[in-house]
Design a protein around this motif. Structure first.
Motif, PDB file in Angstrom:
ATOM      1  N   THR A 120      -0.475  -0.549 -15.073  1.00  0.00           N
ATOM      2  CA  THR A 120      -0.700   0.769 -15.665  1.00  0.00           C
ATOM      3  C   THR A 120      -2.090   0.822 -16.296  1.00  0.00           C
ATOM      4  N   GLY A 121      -2.485   2.036 -16.683  1.00  0.00           N
ATOM      5  CA  GLY A 121      -3.745   2.211 -17.389  1.00  0.00           C
ATOM      6  C   GLY A 121      -4.892   2.604 -16.484  1.00  0.00           C
ATOM      7  N   ASP A 122      -6.089   2.257 -16.922  1.00  0.00           N
ATOM      8  CA  ASP A 122      -7.312   2.691 -16.258  1.00  0.00           C
ATOM      9  C   ASP A 122      -7.774   1.676 -15.227  1.00  0.00           C
ATOM     10  N   ASP A 123      -8.528   2.176 -14.269  1.00  0.00           N
ATOM     11  CA  ASP A 123      -9.259   1.296 -13.373  1.00  0.00           C
ATOM     12  C   ASP A 123     -10.684   1.170 -13.902  1.00  0.00           C
ATOM     13  N   ALA A 124     -11.372   0.134 -13.512  1.00  0.00           N
ATOM     14  CA  ALA A 124     -12.751  -0.071 -13.952  1.00  0.00           C
ATOM     15  C   ALA A 124     -13.474  -0.870 -12.876  1.00  0.00           C
ATOM     16  N   GLN A 125     -14.781  -0.787 -12.887  1.00  0.00           N
ATOM     17  CA  GLN A 125     -15.611  -1.515 -11.935  1.00  0.00           C
ATOM     18  C   GLN A 125     -16.193  -2.750 -12.610  1.00  0.00           C
ATOM     19  N   LEU A 126     -15.990  -3.890 -11.972  1.00  0.00           N
ATOM     20  CA  LEU A 126     -16.488  -5.166 -12.483  1.00  0.00           C
ATOM     21  C   LEU A 126     -17.704  -5.604 -11.682  1.00  0.00           C
ATOM     22  N   THR A 127     -18.625  -6.251 -12.349  1.00  0.00           N
ATOM     23  CA  THR A 127     -19.749  -6.835 -11.625  1.00  0.00           C
ATOM     24  C   THR A 127     -19.256  -8.067 -10.859  1.00  0.00           C
TER      25      THR A 127
END
Length: 313
Positions: A209-216
Motif C-alpha cells: 500500500t501507499g505511494d510509489d517512488a523513483q529510486l536512483t
C-alpha cells in the motif's frame, strides 16, 4: 529534451526532398493565414508569423527546406502584405529593409536549427553506444555471477550456506533487470518490492500500500539486497514460515525522504534477537551506504522494520 519529443523529432529527420518542400509550403501557408488573422486585430510586424515557419521547416526538413521557407516567406509578404497588396510592386526602402533583415534573421534561425539537429543526433548516437555497452556489461556480469556461483559451491562445503551466498550475489545482479525494464534511469519502488517479495514468495504473501517512488540506481541496488535479506529472514523465522503469514508493506514518499514500513503478520510470536547475525549486519551496512536509517521493532505479532531513505536527484 523530453523523450517523446525526441522520438517524434527523430522519426521525421529523413523526409526526403519532396516531403521537405511540401512541409515548407504548408508552414508558409499556415504562417500567411496567421498573419492575416493578426492583421484583422490591428497593425503588426510583416514577418511576425513567418519565423516559426522557418524554424519548423529547418528542424524537420533540413537546410533546403529552411532556405526555401525564407524565400517563400519574403515573396508571400511582398505579394500579400506590402502595399499595394496582391501585386509585386517595387518595394520602398522600409519594405526592402524588412526583407533584408528577415532574410538575415532567417539564416540565423536555420543555423541554430542545424546546430540543434546535429547536437540531438550526436546525443542519440551516444545513447545507442551506451545501451550497447550496458548490454555487453550485463552479459559479462551474468558470466561473472555464474563463475562466482561455481566457485562458491566448490569452496563452501555447506550447501545451505553456499546457496545463501549465491542468492545474495544474484540479488545484487538482478537489479540491472529492473533498470532495463524502466523507461528512465530510475527504478520504481513498487516494482522493486514486488520483484523482491511477491515474485519469489507469491503475490498473496504481500500486501503493498501507499505511494510509489523513483529510486536512483544506487538506491535500487542497495534496497534490492535489503529486501532480499528481509524476505529470507521472514521465510526462515518470520511470517513467511507459516502458511497463513504475510508481509504488509506501506510506502510513503515525501519531498525529502521515502519511508518504507515492513510489518510481518500471521507468523509465529517473535522477540528481540540477542544480537546481530550476518544478515542483519549486511542490512545495516548496505542501508548506511545510501544514507538510510533502519528502525526495527519486535511486537509478538511479528517483525516490523521502518526504513527511511533520502530522496536523490
Amino acid at each position: 529534451m523530453n523523450t517523446r519529443w525526441r522520438q517524434l523529432f527523430l522519426k521525421r529527420i529523413d523526409l526526403g526532398l519532396p516531403a521537405s518542400i511540401l512541409l515548407c509550403v504548408i508552414c508558409v501557408i499556415a504562417a500567411a493565414l496567421a498573419r492575416l488573422l493578426l492583421g484583422v486585430l490591428g497593425p503588426t510586424l510583416p514577418f511576425a508569423t513567418f519565423f516559426p515557419a522557418v524554424l519548423i521547416s529547418a528542424l524537420f526538413g533540413g537546410v533546403t527546406s529552411g532556405l526555401l521557407a525564407v524565400a517563400l516567406s519574403i515573396v508571400t509578404v511582398w505579394w500579400a502584405f506590402a502595399e499595394p497588396a496582391f501585386t509585386f510592386a517595387r518595394p520602398d526602402q522600409v519594405h526592402l529593409a524588412n526583407f533584408i533583415l528577415f532574410g538575415l534573421s532567417g539564416l540565423l534561425v536555420i543555423a541554430l536549427a542545424l546546430v540543434h539537429r546535429q547536437l540531438l543526433f550526436a546525443v542519440e548516437a551516444k545513447e545507442r553506444e551506451r545501451q550497447l555497452l550496458v548490454g555487453e556489461i550485463e552479459h559479462r556480469s551474468k558470466n561473472v555471477v555464474a563463475v562466482a556461483a561455481s566457485l562458491i559451491r566448490q569452496t563452501v562445503k555447506d550447501p545451505q550456506l553456499a546457496d545463501t551466498l549465491i542468492r545474495r550475489v544474484c540479488a545484487v545482479a538482478d537489479t540491472r533487470g529492473l533498470m532495463d525494464e524502466s523507461s528512465t534511469e530510475t527504478v520504481s519502488l513498487r516494482a522493486l518490492l514486488e520483484a523482491g517479495v511477491a515474485q519469489p514468495h507469491g503475490a498473496e504473501r504481500m500486501v503493498l500500500t501507499g505511494d510509489d517512488a523513483q529510486l536512483t540506481a544506487r538506491q535500487a541496488r542497495a534496497l534490492h539486497l535489503v529486501v532480499h535479506e528481509l524476505g529470507t529472514n521472514a521465510l526462515k523465522y518470520g511470517a513467511l514460515s507459516q502458511p497463513g503469514g504475510h508481509i504488509a508493506i506501506d510506502c510513503r514518499a515525501g519531498d525529502d525522504s521515502i519511508s518504507i514500513d515492513w510489518r510481518e503478520l500471521g507468523g509465529p510470536k517473535v522477540a528481540a534477537p540477542a544480537g546481530h547475525n550476518f544478515g542483519s549486519k549486511l542490512i545495516l551496512v548496505t542501508l548506511k551506504q545510501i544514507g538510510a536509517e533502519l528502525t526495527p521493532s519486535f511486537p509478538e505479532t511479528g517483525y516490523c522494520y521502518r526504513i527511511v531513505l533520502p530522496r536523490e536527484a
